[in-house]
Scaffold this motif. Structure first.
Motif, mmCIF file in Angstrom:
data_model
loop_
_atom_site.group_PDB
_atom_site.id
_atom_site.type_symbol
_atom_site.label_atom_id
_atom_site.label_comp_id
_atom_site.label_asym_id
_atom_site.label_seq_id
_atom_site.Cartn_x
_atom_site.Cartn_y
_atom_site.Cartn_z
ATOM 1 N N GLU A 40 3.238 -3.393 2.166
ATOM 2 C CA GLU A 40 3.562 -2.411 1.115
ATOM 3 C C GLU A 40 2.306 -2.000 0.360
ATOM 4 O O GLU A 40 2.149 -0.827 -0.020
ATOM 5 C CB GLU A 40 4.570 -3.038 0.158
ATOM 6 C CG GLU A 40 5.000 -2.091 -0.966
ATOM 7 C CD GLU A 40 5.961 -2.759 -1.934
ATOM 8 O OE1 GLU A 40 6.230 -2.140 -2.966
ATOM 9 O OE2 GLU A 40 6.419 -3.879 -1.650
ATOM 10 N N ALA A 41 1.400 -2.982 0.131
ATOM 11 C CA ALA A 41 0.166 -2.662 -0.594
ATOM 12 C C ALA A 41 -0.693 -1.667 0.196
ATOM 13 O O ALA A 41 -1.254 -0.723 -0.363
ATOM 14 C CB ALA A 41 -0.614 -3.936 -0.864
ATOM 15 N N ARG A 42 -0.786 -1.883 1.497
ATOM 16 C CA ARG A 42 -1.598 -0.963 2.314
ATOM 17 C C ARG A 42 -0.974 0.419 2.383
ATOM 18 O O ARG A 42 -1.660 1.431 2.372
ATOM 19 C CB ARG A 42 -1.785 -1.540 3.709
ATOM 20 C CG ARG A 42 -2.638 -2.809 3.732
ATOM 21 C CD ARG A 42 -2.907 -3.298 5.141
ATOM 22 N NE ARG A 42 -3.701 -4.512 5.133
ATOM 23 C CZ ARG A 42 -5.016 -4.560 5.002
ATOM 24 N NH1 ARG A 42 -5.678 -3.420 4.878
ATOM 25 N NH2 ARG A 42 -5.672 -5.715 4.996
ATOM 26 N N ARG A 43 0.392 0.468 2.461
ATOM 27 C CA ARG A 43 1.055 1.777 2.479
ATOM 28 C C ARG A 43 0.883 2.508 1.152
ATOM 29 O O ARG A 43 0.795 3.743 1.097
ATOM 30 C CB ARG A 43 2.539 1.602 2.800
ATOM 31 C CG ARG A 43 2.826 1.260 4.258
ATOM 32 C CD ARG A 43 4.308 1.396 4.565
ATOM 33 N NE ARG A 43 5.114 0.470 3.783
ATOM 34 C CZ ARG A 43 5.401 -0.783 4.131
ATOM 35 N NH1 ARG A 43 4.938 -1.258 5.289
ATOM 36 N NH2 ARG A 43 6.137 -1.559 3.365
ATOM 37 N N ALA A 44 0.821 1.745 0.071
ATOM 38 C CA ALA A 44 0.675 2.368 -1.248
ATOM 39 C C ALA A 44 -0.682 3.077 -1.389
ATOM 40 O O ALA A 44 -0.785 4.130 -2.036
ATOM 41 C CB ALA A 44 0.833 1.320 -2.342
ATOM 42 N N PHE A 45 -1.715 2.490 -0.793
ATOM 43 C CA PHE A 45 -3.038 3.120 -0.866
ATOM 44 C C PHE A 45 -3.197 4.278 0.117
ATOM 45 O O PHE A 45 -4.129 5.070 0.008
ATOM 46 C CB PHE A 45 -4.127 2.071 -0.610
ATOM 47 C CG PHE A 45 -4.436 1.230 -1.816
ATOM 48 C CD1 PHE A 45 -5.245 1.708 -2.826
ATOM 49 C CD2 PHE A 45 -3.883 -0.032 -1.953
ATOM 50 C CE1 PHE A 45 -5.522 0.935 -3.935
ATOM 51 C CE2 PHE A 45 -4.160 -0.815 -3.069
ATOM 52 C CZ PHE A 45 -4.981 -0.333 -4.062
ATOM 53 N N GLY A 46 -2.301 4.385 1.076
ATOM 54 C CA GLY A 46 -2.334 5.498 2.006
ATOM 55 C C GLY A 46 -3.338 5.302 3.125
ATOM 56 O O GLY A 46 -3.883 4.212 3.329
#
Length: 460
Positions: A40-46
């Motif tokens: 989720e953290a990596r998806r949040a940064f795009g």
């Protein structure tokens, strides 16, 4: 970020990418330590690639970075097409080299101004018309008595300077036993002050050194000769040398880079005009005359005064001509005094080779044009072969200007490779190796056939 930081980042893009990746990973690790799911953290940064491109626009100068990238790509393209690139570089190299060589010669003889104060005010006096044989001629030799009359006639409007033709003479220094050659020039005492020149050592010639024939046997050395012959020894002032049966004393050294007014010849020694053997003879034309016209003074009135004075002098002198027809004498007296710009000096080389150098300039310009046409054809054929590449670039969003920039940068890289390296010559004047001058063939002019007195109009 500062402008300097953004400018330096253009040339260290790899390091910039590593710094961004490290920064992004540190943010993701901070988010994970705070309890967020790693995915989720990596998806949040795009997308890291998208974030990197957005960061690049802030951390560097985009248009400069595109120029750098196009330059690198253009160099790779040239290395990839070795035969085509070598052909284009060879064509441009030969053309640019020939143009550079021709221009250096033209510049040295015709264009480069003398290293004196306000060279644009200098004019050379010559006479144009029909000679004794009825053929058109142009002659720049003058008798000193005629020079004195013309100097007085234009006093206040222009300053006239007598400068002899360069001569190769034999001299012997008092401390040496062997004779050596030196390039000599007799000049008016007013020349150095008029040109705004200063002494590097000692003093220069003054008007007081140029009043009576044979009264002041002093000499001034050029800086080039002083450095070449004496190694810039300051004790040279006061030394003597012998020329013929006369002993001269060195008074000083002229400052660099002045080497005389005869373009194409490096003068070694300057002497006062009154030391010339034919200084006061009216039947020997042994020097040129330079006119330094004062600012704001019209040229035509000065020329008219000089022409009238010269004509009166020649009419008086022609009374002593014998063995000549009246028509020949009238043709000679009818010659017209002409003032020609002499910002780059005055010499026989200029007169003899002006047309040849102009033709040479046109010729090498045509060679350069042909080389450019050949390279243009190669680039056009190369562009046709890259049609699919350009179509692909357009399909992924490249604009028209971006493609034009890419092609222009490649052409600039191609044009830069055969660029010749400029060579500088100390003193900034046209030089030769050993003799210190370039000497044209001997040409003698006799303006007084009744007495048989002639003088060389070119240095031997």
């Amino acid at each position: 970020m500062s402008l300097w930081s953004r400018l330096s980042n253009v040339f260290r893009s790899d390091r910039l990418h590593r710094e961004f990746d490290e920064e992004l990973e540190s943010h993701i690790e901070d988010a994970i330590q705070q309890g967020r799911d790693p995915g989720e953290a990596r998806r949040a940064f795009g997308s890291p690639l998208l974030r990197r491109e957005e960061s690049r626009d802030v951390r560097l100068i985009p248009w400069l970075d595109s120029l750098r990238a196009d330059t690198v790509f253009g160099w790779r393209q040239l290395k990839k097409r070795k035969v085509t690139s070598a052909t284009a570089i060879l064509s441009l190299g030969l053309a640019i080299g020939s143009c550079t060589s021709a221009f250096r010669l033209i510049d040295a003889l015709l264009l480069r101004p003398l290293p004196v104060a306000a060279p644009e005010q200098l004019y050379s006096l010559s006479r144009h018309g029909l000679g004794f044989d009825g053929k058109p001629q142009s002659f720049d030799g003058w008798a000193y008595p005629a020079f004195e009359r013309m100097r007085d006639a234009v006093k206040g409007d222009a300053e006239l300077l007598a400068v002899s033709y360069g001569e190769r003479v034999d001299i012997t220094y008092a401390s040496d036993q062997e004779m050596e050659k030196a390039q000599l020039q007799y000049v008016s005492g007013r020349m150095f002050p008029s040109f705004g020149l200063r002494p590097a050592v000692g003093r220069l010639l003054t008007p007081d050194d140029d009043l009576k024939p044979g009264a002041h046997p002093i000499a001034v050395l050029s800086h080039d000769y002083w450095a070449r012959r004496f190694g810039q020894d300051r004790s040279v002032v006061g030394r003597g040398f012998r020329m013929g049966d006369r002993l001269y004393q060195i008074a000083g050294v002229a400052e660099e880079p002045f080497t005389g007014t005869e373009t194409g010849t490096v003068t070694d020694i300057f002497l006062p005009t009154m030391m010339h053997p034919a200084a006061i003879r009216d039947d020997s034309t042994w020097h040129r005359t330079l006119a330094r016209v004062r600012p704001g003074v019209a040229i035509e009135p000065v020329r008219a005064k000089l022409h009238a004075t010269s004509r009166a002098f020649e009419m008086e002198r022609a009374k002593g001509f014998t063995g000549m027809t009246k028509e020949a004498i009238d043709r000679f007296i009818a010659q017209t005094v002409v003032l020609e710009p002499a910002a780059s000096g005055s010499s026989g080389l200029q007169q003899d080779y002006r047309r040849s150098l102009a033709a040479l300039g046109v010729l090498v310009a045509l060679v350069l044009l042909i080389a450019c046409a050949n390279v243009s054809n190669l680039m056009t054929a190369q562009a046709a072969a890259r049609a699919r590449e350009m179509a692909l670039r357009v399909s992924i969003g490249a604009g028209r200007w971006r493609l034009v920039q890419l092609v222009l940068i490649e052409s600039a890289v191609l044009a830069f490779l055969p660029r010749p390296r400029a060579e500088s010559s100390r003193g900034g004047r046209y030089r030769s190796s050993s003799a210190g001058s370039i000497r044209p063939t001997i040409r003698r002019a006799c303006l007084c056939p009744s007495t048989g007195a002639c003088s060389a109009s070119r240095s031997p």
